[in-house]
Write an enzyme that holds these catalytic residues in place. Structure first.
Site, mmCIF file in Angstrom:
data_model
loop_
_atom_site.group_PDB
_atom_site.id
_atom_site.type_symbol
_atom_site.label_atom_id
_atom_site.label_comp_id
_atom_site.label_asym_id
_atom_site.label_seq_id
_atom_site.Cartn_x
_atom_site.Cartn_y
_atom_site.Cartn_z
ATOM 1 N N SER A 428 0.894 -1.407 0.042
ATOM 2 C CA SER A 428 0.028 0.066 0.031
ATOM 3 C C SER A 428 0.852 1.346 -0.090
ATOM 4 C CB SER A 428 -0.882 -0.052 1.305
ATOM 5 O OG SER A 428 -1.104 -1.356 1.897
ATOM 6 N N HIS A 449 -2.317 -2.806 -6.821
ATOM 7 C CA HIS A 449 -2.757 -2.416 -5.532
ATOM 8 C C HIS A 449 -4.458 -2.549 -5.250
ATOM 9 C CE1 HIS A 449 -3.696 0.993 -2.274
ATOM 10 N NE2 HIS A 449 -3.249 -0.174 -1.570
ATOM 11 N N GLU A 461 -5.408 -0.333 -8.460
ATOM 12 C CA GLU A 461 -4.360 0.560 -8.675
ATOM 13 C C GLU A 461 -3.345 -0.135 -9.317
ATOM 14 O OE1 GLU A 461 -3.726 4.879 -6.299
ATOM 15 O OE2 GLU A 461 -3.665 3.069 -5.171
ATOM 16 N N ASN A 499 -4.391 6.412 -1.327
ATOM 17 C CA ASN A 499 -3.946 6.506 -0.145
ATOM 18 C C ASN A 499 -3.318 7.842 0.145
ATOM 19 O OD1 ASN A 499 -5.057 4.091 0.715
ATOM 20 N ND2 ASN A 499 -3.031 2.935 0.668
HETATM 21 N N1 LIG Z 1 -5.059 -4.674 4.754
HETATM 22 C C1 LIG Z 1 -5.379 -3.761 4.004
HETATM 23 O O1 LIG Z 1 -6.477 -3.142 3.983
HETATM 24 C C2 LIG Z 1 -4.527 -3.647 2.830
HETATM 25 C C3 LIG Z 1 -5.133 -3.021 1.560
HETATM 26 C C4 LIG Z 1 -4.127 -2.841 0.330
HETATM 27 C C5 LIG Z 1 -2.832 -3.308 0.467
HETATM 28 N N2 LIG Z 1 -2.434 -3.970 1.700
HETATM 29 C C6 LIG Z 1 -1.100 -4.344 1.560
HETATM 30 O O2 LIG Z 1 -1.300 -5.766 1.408
HETATM 31 C C7 LIG Z 1 -0.140 -6.607 1.745
HETATM 32 C C8 LIG Z 1 -0.773 -7.586 2.949
HETATM 33 O O3 LIG Z 1 -1.646 -7.229 3.684
HETATM 34 P P1 LIG Z 1 -2.764 -8.281 4.638
HETATM 35 O O4 LIG Z 1 -3.495 -6.977 5.382
HETATM 36 O O5 LIG Z 1 -3.243 -8.919 3.719
HETATM 37 O O6 LIG Z 1 -1.769 -8.475 5.518
HETATM 38 P P2 LIG Z 1 -1.964 -9.993 6.533
HETATM 39 O O7 LIG Z 1 -0.997 -9.956 7.852
HETATM 40 O O8 LIG Z 1 -3.354 -10.316 6.917
HETATM 41 O O9 LIG Z 1 -1.429 -11.153 5.594
HETATM 42 C C9 LIG Z 1 0.089 -11.316 5.502
HETATM 43 C C10 LIG Z 1 0.345 -12.914 5.042
HETATM 44 O O10 LIG Z 1 1.427 -13.019 4.368
HETATM 45 C C11 LIG Z 1 2.195 -14.392 4.886
HETATM 46 N N3 LIG Z 1 3.519 -14.233 4.746
HETATM 47 C C12 LIG Z 1 4.480 -13.521 5.213
HETATM 48 N N4 LIG Z 1 5.564 -13.900 4.977
HETATM 49 C C13 LIG Z 1 5.484 -14.903 3.991
HETATM 50 C C14 LIG Z 1 6.356 -15.513 2.894
HETATM 51 N N5 LIG Z 1 7.546 -15.417 2.829
HETATM 52 N N6 LIG Z 1 5.752 -16.331 1.873
HETATM 53 C C15 LIG Z 1 4.569 -16.349 2.193
HETATM 54 N N7 LIG Z 1 3.574 -15.978 2.909
HETATM 55 C C16 LIG Z 1 4.029 -15.034 3.788
HETATM 56 C C17 LIG Z 1 1.581 -14.350 6.533
HETATM 57 O O11 LIG Z 1 1.893 -15.660 6.786
HETATM 58 C C18 LIG Z 1 0.261 -13.831 6.273
HETATM 59 O O12 LIG Z 1 -0.651 -14.557 6.319
HETATM 60 C C19 LIG Z 1 0.851 -5.466 2.882
HETATM 61 O O13 LIG Z 1 1.596 -5.084 1.804
HETATM 62 C C20 LIG Z 1 -0.377 -4.360 2.719
HETATM 63 O O14 LIG Z 1 0.312 -3.104 2.976
HETATM 64 C C21 LIG Z 1 -3.298 -4.055 2.668
#
Ligand SMILES: NC(=O)c1ccc[n+]([C@@H]2O[C@H](COP(=O)([O-])OP(=O)(O)OC[C@H]3O[C@@H](n4cnc5c(N)ncnc54)[C@H](O)[C@@H]3O)[C@@H](O)[C@H]2O)c1
Ligand SMILES: CCCCC[C@H](O)CC(=O)SCCNC(=O)CCNC(=O)[C@H](O)C(C)(C)COP(=O)(O)OP(=O)(O)OC[C@H]1O[C@@H](n2cnc3c(N)ncnc32)[C@H](O)[C@@H]1OP(=O)(O)O
Length: 725
Positions: A428, A449, A461, A499
């Site tokens: 993000s 994104h 995005e 964002n």
């Molecule tokens: N949460 C939101 O609203 C949102 C919105 C847009 C973008 N994002 C972005 O998306 C990404 C993920 O966010 P999220 O909220 O899903 O996080 P999350 O914590 O829910 O999920 C992340 C997952 O990645 C896994 N992981 C970590 N290292 C790993 C690896 N080496 N190999 C495979 N899996 C691995 C973890 O076990 C976890 O299940 C981030 O970069 C975040 O900034 C989040």
């Protein structure tokens, strides 16, 4: 076709005495004024010719018509075209010339008959369609009303309740349902469409089939008292669901007039209000959104170079958390085989479980069959290593927001994935150049994104760096389209477009409450403005962990214009972190219903003492208008920076990004369109005044100052504005 005209009709008279008039205006045979005037002259000719017994109207290339040419509304709004006399098309042409003709007509409908297209067909004396054709009156969604007799003929053909449902929801029905409703007389295969329509028309002439004028039908209309009750209920619902829009109620006025005073009076009312709605601000906003949404996929220098999207046969997703599972759901729903990689069995199972739950909710709601559920789930495979990545065409990384972890993952991907594979990140905030620092694959690194929940939110995005190849963007645009997202291509920077534009939104709200404004009144004013919820309710929903992580990025990257409030960190210290903990700015009950919390005051006061700010009597008593301006003008200010820096190619892309990524009300046309409705001078002067009183958080940027000084619109293309300045 004359290059100055937009579309035409052609007429062919067969040996059977049937004149077939074909609507031709690619891509959807929209009814431009040229098409409508051509149709009128073909019709007059057909009626005057002795060798014509009946008429069939159809559309070229498998589409009947997508309705009135929407750009015509823009021309009327801008004054570049004079609107025809009120009722000229609907009453003089469609009713008095076509429906009241001495010769019968049949509509042969293939593909789609929407808006004016369906209305034209309803004035014919029968309608034959192909299976799967879409029939609907989606005008309200554009801010206008059915204006070619739809408010009168649809209730007479399908009944008042169903007509109201179709008009108020803008949702089309398929031919099969149309047939059972009485809207369509027969459904036939495409190859038989014209022959059936011709025969049907001749059967009407020979009285073997009834000669029905929809406008004169009464059998489907309820008794007057009942009709009034149905309309009263519809009005109540409309006021609740669309409180800031006038046109749905004006449409109901036309419907009611037809039922109470007869169809001719109804047509006249429809024509009168149909003409009035064109100049409503909400209509201008919605029409702008229609074209802007379709314009996001046109990226100068990328999509105009003749590149053809490559076929993406298999996708891998890294991380099955909230985002990864949502992205996987969106992909398998569009038939992409997906590999989901996680760190261990437990997390993998949890990730697959989330995807399953996303689909099961569809099964529960009845929008997905059990068979389709099984088939869709079979497209998803789990993995704990990269071995199965050797034949993937695209990887989307969605692990936690940690730069070194992402860098390591991209270095691994370069080793395991084929050379053509697109390497996308769902980060993000993190700079994509940094993520790809340890690779030599900069040209295939791109941001994908998604917004949470990724299988529901409509925006994607697509973030390009200076190195991302045009081919990769074209490929991702195609995937976006296939998974039914609206893609917006933006440049690489902290927070990208959505964002980044919206970070001042929450900060402005925090600033106001620290200076004495009531958070619940702020949320209320912003909901009334049309946002799905106010900034405090939104923080609770997103969770304070995410809110703090995101704010940190902006504080680090834009320190001079970030308002640093301690309200959220203080609450988090006390283990109130938003809706998930049932306590945040609001308190939440078992049903997740939010209620104000008197305890909140304590945190606000503490934050105020930390920031050293005082209660400002002016900010305690803000009007709703002032609340809206003080929270959204800083957003406009940041949107101007995003536009000036070329992060967005067109201002209209920011409008769509704001609507689809943040829920900005579409009928306000998007953030830049809304800003222009107030004028750059006004916005500049307000921000300038606040920045003098309250500091640099409100300071207008150079771009805004420049446009304000010349009275130029904020949305004018950057070069054009420069040349005017
Ligand atoms: N949460 C939101 O609203 C949102 C919105 C847009 C973008 N994002 C972005 O998306 C990404 C993920 O966010 P999220 O909220 O899903 O996080 P999350 O914590 O829910 O999920 C992340 C997952 O990645 C896994 N992981 C970590 N290292 C790993 C690896 N080496 N190999 C495979 N899996 C691995 C973890 O076990 C976890 O299940 C981030 O970069 C975040 O900034 C989040
Ligand atoms: C005095 C006036 C009274 C008028 C009365 C009348 O009742 C009013 C109307 O009829 S208003 C119009 C009602 N019709 C609609 O709202 C339909 C709008 N269009 C769509 O929903 C879709 O475009 C679609 C379902 C018809 C096709 O969808 P698809 O995904 O296949 O394609 P796109 O959406 O990308 O559209 C392809 C291009 O076609 C342009 N376009 C579509 N409809 C119209 C239209 N009615 N008028 C003008 N242009 C239309 C669209 O902009 C795309 O153009 P590009 O340049 O981007 O290719």
């Amino acid at each position: 076709m004359d290059s100055r005209t937009k579309g035409k009709t052609v007429m062919e008279v067969g040996g059977d005495g049937v004149a077939v008039i074909t609507l031709i205006n690619p891509p959807v045979n929209s009814l431009s004024f040229d098409v409508l005037y051509n149709l009128k002259s073909n019709y007059e000719e057909a009626l005057s010719r002795n060798d014509v017994k009946a008429i069939v109207i159809t559309g070229a290339k498998g589409k009947f018509s997508g309705g009135f040419d929407i750009s015509g509304f823009g021309e009327i709004q801008k004054g570049t075209r004079k609107e025809p006399k009120v009722g000229y098309i609907s009453i003089d042409i469609i009713t008095d010339l076509l429906e009241a003709a001495r010769k019968p007509s049949v509509a042969a409908i293939d593909g789609l008959a929407l808006g004016g297209g369906l209305e034209l067909s309803m004035a014919c004396h029968a309608r034959i369609s192909t299976p799967g054709a879409q029939l609907g009156l989606p005008e309200l969604q554009l801010g206008v009303i059915p204006g070619f007799g739809g408010t009168q003929r649809l209730p007479r053909l399908v009944g008042l309740t169903k007509a109201l449902e179709m008009i108020l929801t803008s949702k089309p029905v398929r031919a099969e349902e149309g047939h059972s409703l009485g809207l369509i007389d027969a459904v036939v295969p495409s190859a038989e469409l014209l022959t059936t329509a011709r025969r049907w028309a001749l059967d009407i002439v020979e009285r073997r089939k009834p000669w029905i004028s929809s406008l004169l039908k009464t059998d489907k209309l309820p008794p007057l008292g009942e009709a009034r009750e149905i309309l009263k209920f519809a009005r109540g619902q409309t006021r609740k669901q669309a409180p800031n829009m006038k046109h749905p109620l004006m449409c109901l006025d036309a419907l009611e007039m037809g039922i109470v005073s007869g169809p001719r009076a109804g047509l006249e009312k429809e024509a009168e209000v149909g003409s009035q709605v064109i100049s409503l601000d909400t209509t201008k906003g919605l029409i702008h959104v229609f074209f802007s949404q379709r314009g996001t996929a046109k990226v100068p220098g990328v999509t105009d170079g003749g590149l053809v999207p490559r076929k993406i046969k298999k996708v891998a997703i890294i991380g099955g958390g909230l985002m990864g599972s949502g992205i996987a759901t969106a992909l398998i729903l569009s038939n992409y085989p997906v590999i989901l990689k996680e760190v261990n069995e437990k997390f993998l199972e949890a990730g697959i479980g989330r995807v399953k739950a996303n689909l099961q909710s569809r099964v529960r709601k009845g929008s997905m069959s059990k068979e389709k559920f099984e088939k869709t789930m079979s497209l998803l495979k789990g993995s704990l290593d990269y071995e199965s990545f050797r034949d993937v065409d695209m990887v989307i990384e969605a692990v936690i927001e940690n730069i070194s972890l992402k860098q390591q993952i991209f270095a691994d991907l370069e080793k395991y994935c084929p050379q053509h594979c697109i390497l996308a990140s769902n980060t993000s905030t993190i700079d994509l150049n940094k993520i790809g620092e340890r690779t030599k694959s900069q040209d295939r690194i791109v941001g994908a994104h998604f917004f949470s929940p990724a299988h529901v939110m409509p925006l994607l995005e697509i973030v390009r760096t200076n190195h991302t190849s045009a081919q990769v963007i074209v490929d991702l645009l195609d995937v976006g389209k296939k998974i039914k997202k609206t893609p917006v291509v933006v440049g690489n920077c902290t927070g990208f477009a959505v964002n980044r534009m919206f970070f001042p939104y929450t900060q402005a709200a925090m600033f106001l409450v620290e200076r004495g404004a009531d958070p619940y009144l702020i949320d209320m004013a912003i909901s009334k403005f049309g946002m799905p919820m106010g900034p405090f309710r939104l923080c609770d929903l997103v969770g304070f962990g995410v809110a703090i992580a995101t704010a940190t990025q902006f504080i680090e990257n834009f320190p001079e214009r970030t308002y640093k409030s301690m309200i959220i960190p203080l609450m988090q210290e006390d283990k109130r972190a938003g809706e998930a903990t049932r306590k945040g700015f609001y308190l939440y009950d078992d049903k997740r219903k939010a209620k104000p919390d008197p305890e909140l005051k304590k945190y606000i006061e503490k934050a105020r003492s930390i920031s050293g700010g005082n209660v400002d009597p002016k900010l305690v008593k803000l009007s709703e208008k002032e609340i809206i301006e003080m929270t959204f003008f800083p957003v406009v200010n940041e949107a101007c920076r995003v536009f000036a820096e070329g992060i967005a190619v067109k201002a209209a892309d920011l409008d769509i990004a704001a609507i689809m990524g943040m829920g900005f009300p579409p009928y306000r046309g998007g953030i830049m369109f809304w800003a222009d409705s107030m004028g750059s001078k006004y916005i500049y002067s307000r921000l300038d005044e606040w920045s003098k009183t309250y500091g640099d958080f409100f300071k207008p940027c150079a771009f805004l100052a420049e446009r304000a000084s010349k009275g130029a619109p904020l949305s004018a293309p950057v070069e054009q504005a420069r040349s005017r300045l």
